[in-house]
Design a protein around this motif. Sequence first.
Motif, mmCIF file in Angstrom:
data_model
loop_
_atom_site.group_PDB
_atom_site.id
_atom_site.type_symbol
_atom_site.label_atom_id
_atom_site.label_comp_id
_atom_site.label_asym_id
_atom_site.label_seq_id
_atom_site.Cartn_x
_atom_site.Cartn_y
_atom_site.Cartn_z
ATOM 1 N N LEU A 1 0.850 -1.188 0.000
ATOM 2 C CA LEU A 1 0.000 0.000 0.000
ATOM 3 C C LEU A 1 0.889 1.241 0.000
ATOM 4 O O LEU A 1 1.664 1.455 0.935
ATOM 5 C CB LEU A 1 -0.918 -0.009 1.211
ATOM 6 N N GLY B 1 -0.858 0.078 8.482
ATOM 7 C CA GLY B 1 -0.199 -0.855 7.569
ATOM 8 C C GLY B 1 0.278 -0.278 6.258
ATOM 9 O O GLY B 1 0.768 -1.022 5.405
ATOM 10 N N CYS B 2 0.157 1.033 6.072
ATOM 11 C CA CYS B 2 0.675 1.658 4.855
ATOM 12 C C CYS B 2 2.180 1.393 4.771
ATOM 13 O O CYS B 2 2.901 1.568 5.756
ATOM 14 C CB CYS B 2 0.399 3.153 4.876
ATOM 15 N N ASP B 3 2.669 0.986 3.606
ATOM 16 C CA ASP B 3 4.057 0.556 3.467
ATOM 17 C C ASP B 3 4.994 1.658 2.975
ATOM 18 O O ASP B 3 6.181 1.665 3.312
ATOM 19 C CB ASP B 3 4.135 -0.611 2.477
ATOM 20 N N LYS C 1 -5.406 -2.948 3.197
ATOM 21 C CA LYS C 1 -4.436 -4.040 3.302
ATOM 22 C C LYS C 1 -5.139 -5.401 3.329
ATOM 23 O O LYS C 1 -4.634 -6.380 2.775
ATOM 24 C CB LYS C 1 -3.576 -3.852 4.552
ATOM 25 N N SER D 1 -4.538 -8.474 0.638
ATOM 26 C CA SER D 1 -3.890 -9.688 1.155
ATOM 27 C C SER D 1 -4.470 -10.954 0.532
ATOM 28 O O SER D 1 -5.542 -10.932 -0.049
ATOM 29 C CB SER D 1 -4.032 -9.747 2.667
#
Length: 214
Positions: free
Chosen positions: A15, A41-43, A210, A214
């Motif tokens: 993400l 959870g943003c990457d 996310k 997934s």
Amino acid sequence: MKKMNRMGFSDGLLLYGILGREQALSNEELVSKVKSALAGGCDIVQLREKNIDSATYYHRALLLREVTREAGKKLFINDRLDIAMAVEADGVHLGQEDLPLSQARKLWPKGLIGITVRDATMARKAELAGADYVGAGPVFAPFSKQLADKPMGYEGLQEIRNHVRIPVFAIGGFDATNIEGLKTTGIQGVATIAALFAQDDPQKNAVELKKLLS
């Protein structure tokens, strides 16, 4: 994607959140929203500022460099190689009308460089010129701006994926209704503004996105 380049991404769809003053006008709001998105959870985060003076852009970038570094996440700066280098960002994202990739690479040989592309020919050219990844779009009509190019859809995105070996990030018009369709395309992840930052709770949005990826 089994074969990774020097970006060091792990397996699984990532993400990639993009924001600027339209999503967070004050510095306090900018930091708060990015921290919230990262917690969900943003990457990757990209700071994208238009029509802003260099000093303000630099200061906002510096704030996000601290936030992303503490979270162990990557920070990219849109358009401005000088600011990306000044704040020691992980990379810069360049459009087709920005500084040529070849020149950017000469100035910043160790930095990561992403390029916006609209078709397989552009993507292949970017890869051969040394891009670390491409942002392919618009896949669907963006929520954040008027559309200048016809959306490529999943088919166009898949064609780009088939023509390059570097990571591909989908850009443009994603939400809960169409993001799951990316799972079979073989891309690295999705870059989004509205789906992550247009609503009041970036952490909740990130968690939900996310899950869909997934």
